[in-house]
Design a protein around this motif. Structure first.
Motif, PDB file in Angstrom:
ATOM      1  N   TRP A 113       0.837  -1.201   0.000  1.00 54.44           N
ATOM      2  CA  TRP A 113       0.000   0.000   0.000  1.00 54.44           C
ATOM      3  C   TRP A 113       0.875   1.256   0.000  1.00 54.44           C
ATOM      4  O   TRP A 113       0.640   2.206  -0.753  1.00 54.44           O
ATOM      5  N   LEU A 114       1.905   1.223   0.849  1.00 53.78           N
ATOM      6  CA  LEU A 114       2.802   2.374   0.927  1.00 53.78           C
ATOM      7  C   LEU A 114       3.517   2.591  -0.399  1.00 53.78           C
ATOM      8  O   LEU A 114       3.710   3.738  -0.830  1.00 53.78           O
ATOM      9  N   LEU A 115       3.905   1.495  -1.041  1.00 53.92           N
ATOM     10  CA  LEU A 115       4.592   1.601  -2.325  1.00 53.92           C
ATOM     11  C   LEU A 115       3.706   2.317  -3.338  1.00 53.92           C
ATOM     12  O   LEU A 115       4.140   3.224  -4.049  1.00 53.92           O
ATOM     13  N   VAL A 116       2.455   1.886  -3.371  1.00 50.22           N
ATOM     14  CA  VAL A 116       1.523   2.499  -4.317  1.00 50.22           C
ATOM     15  C   VAL A 116       1.369   3.988  -4.022  1.00 50.22           C
ATOM     16  O   VAL A 116       1.322   4.818  -4.933  1.00 50.22           O
ATOM     17  N   MET A 117       1.336   4.331  -2.722  1.00 53.95           N
ATOM     18  CA  MET A 117       1.171   5.750  -2.385  1.00 53.95           C
ATOM     19  C   MET A 117       2.428   6.542  -2.683  1.00 53.95           C
ATOM     20  O   MET A 117       2.359   7.678  -3.139  1.00 53.95           O
ATOM     21  N   MET A 118       3.580   5.904  -2.419  1.00 58.08           N
ATOM     22  CA  MET A 118       4.842   6.615  -2.651  1.00 58.08           C
ATOM     23  C   MET A 118       5.027   6.938  -4.118  1.00 58.08           C
ATOM     24  O   MET A 118       5.634   7.933  -4.487  1.00 58.08           O
ATOM     25  N   ALA A 119       4.476   6.059  -4.979  1.00 59.44           N
ATOM     26  CA  ALA A 119       4.636   6.294  -6.411  1.00 59.44           C
ATOM     27  C   ALA A 119       3.563   7.229  -6.942  1.00 59.44           C
ATOM     28  O   ALA A 119       3.515   7.518  -8.127  1.00 59.44           O
ATOM     29  N   GLY A 120       2.713   7.711  -6.073  1.00 59.05           N
ATOM     30  CA  GLY A 120       1.709   8.658  -6.523  1.00 59.05           C
ATOM     31  C   GLY A 120       0.524   8.027  -7.229  1.00 59.05           C
ATOM     32  O   GLY A 120      -0.313   8.726  -7.793  1.00 59.05           O
ATOM     33  N   LEU A 121       0.446   6.682  -7.196  1.00 59.35           N
ATOM     34  CA  LEU A 121      -0.660   6.037  -7.895  1.00 59.35           C
ATOM     35  C   LEU A 121      -1.949   6.097  -7.091  1.00 59.35           C
ATOM     36  O   LEU A 121      -3.033   5.893  -7.608  1.00 59.35           O
ATOM     37  N   ALA A 122      -1.828   6.327  -5.809  1.00 58.07           N
ATOM     38  CA  ALA A 122      -3.016   6.489  -4.959  1.00 58.07           C
ATOM     39  C   ALA A 122      -2.645   7.505  -3.898  1.00 58.07           C
ATOM     40  O   ALA A 122      -1.470   7.743  -3.634  1.00 58.07           O
TER      41      ALA A 122
END
Lengths: 313, 113, 576
Positions: free
Chosen positions: A228-237
């Protein structure tokens, strides 16, 4: 051969610990600490604690490392001022001497530990059949000492409330962390698209097999939180605002379900958190299922920090 | 020397290192790191004790190992709270020194209700 | 070891506040306050129920979690010690809850505000964590309880979000975490040595040997750091003075009691034969020093909230005087008895009085817009109930009959006489004068007629004033509640010459101290100070500088380790 491996691991760990303490720059120290965590995972394997090794790798090395390194980078500018405040040499010598004394006293205690070692392993073996799980650690965590696990979930929640309370008044109810903008064609965005499906499967698998093999909800939840954090860090969510109803209810669902199962046990089997005959594994799985989303959310949100942006941003 | 004793002694040394770092390093982030080193030392000691308690077909005493999982999680949440507090302190005041503040001279503007 | 009837109340005492936090968090907004107010009478009823169950059955109330008995499982236990603390804390929480409605109450229909929302969650969190500390019978569950308590208390310090309070909160958190780790280390050693973490089982298995000495030392020192006993009080003054009044009351009256209670459990139940009389003398010696240093530095303060915070440091010292007096006749083992009752009374009296004091100080600050002691003139006329609450709380802490502190002092004095430890008699009698010092200081300033009539910036809530007064009165009348286990001959008419004499002496001593040591002269200008006063002020300044030196981080850390070494030496030297 194993002896040599153990000595090697011990030497490396001590060296890395020294590095963590005395390294000049904080980011370097944190990197040293992350490697230290990974080596410690190997030590746990040597000590026959696979479940602990998984937890150490995921939380001790992984999440803690992410937390500390982002803080170290943000606080770079404060390092020189802090260095100027180092205590005098005499204070440092005294601290070193006293710490050495503590080490010496503890070493005496380690060598004085009774032989044969008192252990609860036979008791666990004798009673594990009732709990209907195969992994003795899961039996301890969710049957014999289930209260500790409930309290642990509550500790996590209280720490999260504490982190949230640090928000500036204007940002209360808003989204934690800063909006991440990553290049949509860059490697981070790519990894954030490819890895999460694999990670989610891995996380759920590790959670599922925890009943009978090393694993369990904490390790599984950590992997899910990391995805989840990865997705947020990449700006996808983007991070959810903390005032959202669904977020609040998901956070408390885990502990509330745990308490509810406990009450069911009290009514049917005579004591809070005891399990009626034949339903132990089912109820344990219910608890774990309910705790998974809660833990994932809590771990992820703790890493994001206090709300920084208002609700409408 | 068995693995249990070796890593128990290793743990004792780690705790000593960590305590030194906790006392001597003025930057709070380094203190948090040192706190984590001490914590891992305490956990390692517990793990060595668990290893010594192997028996009944298990590689180690499961009770300490289970408690260790709880301990690692609690230590992480402590670190998270400390880091959040530290970052907020930095955002609010621009400095992270922990040194004692002298009591303010006049009572009504610097602070507290 | 079996679950007793009424054991489920122990579980309820812990779970009810926690479920309240969960409900408040999920429902959001004003519901956090509603849930908290709803749970106040519930928690009080549960505490009364536990006390009733104990009195009725005459045995410890026990609850086996999951039906598993120790050493495999965890047991919750409540003996007299736990029951009294549960009840006292419930009463104080109720008082603080009523008081805090004015500060942190939210109106209907308002969007969720950070401080007013979080405060109620933290109040319930502290309550539940404390209850867990009082009833848990397992050392590891107690470690989790300590961490719960720390995580609930730290955000209260920086609730207003200002820079200085954030700094104080971080200092508190780091020091408290160090303390918890030392405690955990000791618990780990105990498991390694004896194979169980249950308090009762350990009490039977522990022997005086290196592992036990190390564990006792580490756990004690760690808990002392969390209780802010001198010289480990680095974090307390700015933290308690910087927090909002309703939060300071929680921190001072409640949170520090948790770790103190654990020291009691550890010394009296887990290792009564391992801790030695010299180690207890050291502990009480630190307490005596805390009383002197804390009171003197309190006198030197300019701000009321800092004065009350330093008075907390002094009062914490009182809580540790009981240890050397509780040994059995041969001086080898700690026993439950009159001295323990005395210590318990002291703790309860302190909890109620200190809450009342902080609440009064908070009301004064809110009304005047500042809390400068020198400018308190006229406040007594403008806010009589509040100043009365402060005065009564002060009287209760000084040990005026019939306050709980008075009864506690008598019980300890008896033990000091019978065991021949005359030096503690001096400390016990003299300590009251130190307490009187700063109470007199505040009251003289509050009762003074001001040059211009005092302007109130804000009207304070009547309910809050009466809540403060109620708690202070509880503290004063505590002795009557304790008459059961204590012979009534202990309480005599406060107006009899026999009692009045010492009371007046205490006041006189306090007044002298205040005259000598306070920062501004009590009467008129201080331009032409006599040489006596100059000398006294120099002494006072010396104390302040010592305190400031001790409250630097490296010094406090070194003090922590040095104390550990001292305790370890005093425990093992008996066997040499």
């Amino acid at each position: 051969m194993i002896e040599v491996l153990n000595f090697g691991l011990a030497a490396l760990i001590l060296g890395l610990a020294v590095w963590t303490i005395v390294a000049r720059e904080a980011p370097a120290a944190v990197v040293g600490f992350i490697v230290y965590g990974l080596l410690l995972t190997l030590v746990w394997v040597q000590l026959q604690g696979i479940d602990v090794a998984l937890t150490e790798a995921a939380i001790g090395g992984g999440l803690t490392g992410v937390l500390l390194i982002s803080a170290a980078v943000r606080l770079r500018s404060t390092e020189s001022t802090a260095r100027a405040q180092r205590p005098s040499a005499s204070t440092r010598w005294l601290a070193a001497a006293l710490s050495a004394a503590v080490t010496a006293a503890l070493s005496i205690c380690v060598l004085a530990l009774p032989e044969p070692a008192p252990t609860l392993a036979p008791e666990v073996l004798a009673n594990i059949a009732v709990t209907e799980v195969g992994n003795p650690i899961t039996a301890v965590l969710l049957a014999f000492r289930a209260m500790d696990t409930l309290l642990e979930a509550i500790v996590l929640l209280f720490a999260l409330i504490g982190v949230w309370s640090l928000a500036p008044d204007r940002a209360w109810g808003g989204r934690p962390g800063l909006l991440q903008q990553a290049d949509p064609n860059g490697i981070l965005a790519y990894v954030a698209r490819v890895l999460p499906p694999i990670g989610i499967v891995a996380g759920i698998y590790i959670f599922w097999i925890g009943a009978d093999h090393p694993g369990g909800k904490f390790q599984g939840a950590t992997i899910l939180a990391a995805m989840w954090l990865l997705v947020m860090m990449a700006g996808l969510a983007d991070a959810p605002p903390i005032s959202r109803r669904w977020l609040r209810w998901l956070l408390v669902a885990g502990p509330l379900a745990f308490i509810a199962v406990g009450v069911v046990g009290a009514v049917t089997a005579g004591a809070f958190l005891s399990y009626p005959q034949g339903y132990a594994k089912t109820l344990i799985l219910v608890i774990e299922f309910a705790l998974m989303p809660t833990l994932t959310l809590i771990l992820g949100l703790m890493l994001l920090g206090a709300p920084q942006r208002g609700e409408t941003s | 020397m068995t693995a249990g004793t070796l890593f128990g002694l290793c743990a004792a040394v780690l705790i000593g290192f960590g305590l030194y770092g906790l006392i001597v390093n003025p930057h709070p982030l380094r203190k948090i790191l040192a706190f984590n080193v001490v914590g891992s030392g305490v956990f390692l000691l517990f793990g060595a004790i668990a290893y010594r308690g192997a028996g009944a077909g298990m590689g180690g005493d499961p009770v300490p190992q289970a408690l260790l999982i709880t301990g690692i999680v609690v230590a992480f949440s402590a670190t998270a709270l400390a880091v959040a507090l530290l970052l907020r302190l930095f955002d609010e005041t621009g400095s992270v020194t922990l040194s004692s503040d002298p009591p303010p001279k006049s009572g009504d503007d610097t602070g507290a209700h | 070891m079996l679950t007793t009837s009424g054991g489920w109340l122990l579980l309820l005492a812990v779970l009810a506040p926690f479920v309240g936090v969960l409900a408040g968090l999920a429902l959001g907004g004003r519901n956090a306050q509603r849930v908290a107010m709803l749970l106040l009478p519930v928690g009080l009823a549960v505490a009364i129920g536990i006390a009733g169950s104990l009195v009725q059955s005459g045995e410890t109330v026990v609850y086996l979690l999951g039906g598993w008995a120790p050493p495999l499982g965890i047991a919750l236990r409540a003996d007299g010690l736990s029951a009294v603390m549960l009840l006292a804390i419930a009463v104080v929480v109720c008082g603080i809850g009523v008081y805090a409605r004015a500060d942190f109450g939210s109106a209907a229909g308002e969007p969720e505000q950070r401080a007013s929302f979080v405060y109620w969650l933290l109040l319930l969190a502290v309550w539940g964590s404390l209850n867990l500390v009082f009833v848990s019978g397992d050392l590891f569950t107690l470690y989790v309880a300590l961490e719960l308590l720390t995580f609930s208390g730290v955000p209260l310090v920086c609730l207003d979000g200002k820079g200085e309070t954030l700094r104080a909160a971080l200092r508190y958190l780091l020091f408290a975490l160090a303390g918890s780790l030392l405690y955990l280390l000791g618990a780990v050693l105990l498991y390694g040595g004896y194979g169980t973490l249950d308090i009762v089982l350990l009490g039977a298995r522990v022997q005086p040997e290196p592992i036990a000495w190390a564990a006792a030392t580490l756990m004690t020192v760690g808990l002392l750091a969390k209780t802010a006993l001198f010289p480990l009080h680095i974090w307390l003054p700015p933290a308690h003075a910087g927090a909002p009044a309703a939060a300071s009351a929680v921190l001072s009256a409640l949170v520090v009691k948790g770790s103190w209670f654990l020291v009691l459990r550890l010394w009296f139940d887990v290792m009564p034969g391992v801790v030695t009389l010299p180690a207890a003398q050291l502990l009480a010696g630190l307490g005596a020093t805390a009383i002197v240093v804390g009171s003197v530095v309190a006198l030197r303060q300019e701000r009321l909230k800092l004065l009350v915070a330093y008075s907390t440091i002094a009062q914490i010292g009182y809580l540790f005087l009981l240890f050397p007096l509780a040994f059995d006749a041969s001086g080898s083992m700690l026993v439950h008895g009159a001295v323990l009752t005395g210590g318990l009374l002291q703790a309860v009296a302190h909890a109620t009085a200190k809450a009342g004091m902080f609440m009064a100080a908070g009301l004064i600050y809110a009304a005047l817009g500042h809390d400068r002691i020198a400018d308190l003139g006229g406040v007594a006329r403008a806010m009589p109930v509040t100043v009365l609450a402060f005065a009564i709380a002060g009287l209760a802490l000084m040990g005026v009959v019939p306050s709980g502190a008075y009864l506690a002092k008598k019980l300890l004095l008896d033990a000091a006489d019978s065991s021949g430890q005359w030096w503690w008699t001096i400390v016990l009698q003299g300590g009251a004068a130190f307490t009187a010092g700063y109470v007199v200081l505040v009251l003289t300033n509050a009762l003074r007629r001001p040059a211009a009539p005092v302007k109130l910036v804000k009207r304070v809530s009547r309910l809050s004033e009466y809540a403060a007064l109620a708690l202070a009165v509880c503290s004063l009348l505590l002795a009557f509640a304790a008459l059961g286990p204590v012979p009534s001959s202990f309480i005599s008419n406060p107006l009899l010459p026999k009692e009045l004499g010492p009371t007046l002496l205490v006041f006189l001593g306090g007044a002298l101290l205040a005259l000598g040591l306070s920062r501004r002269s009590l009467f008129g200008t201080g331009d032409t100070d006599g040489s006596m006063r100059r000398a006294a002020v120099a002494v006072g300044r010396g104390f302040e500088q010592t305190d400031a030196f001790l409250r630097r981080w490296p010094t406090a850390g070194l003090a922590l380790l040095l104390l550990a070494a001292a305790f370890a030496w005093l425990m093992l030297s008996r066997s040499l």
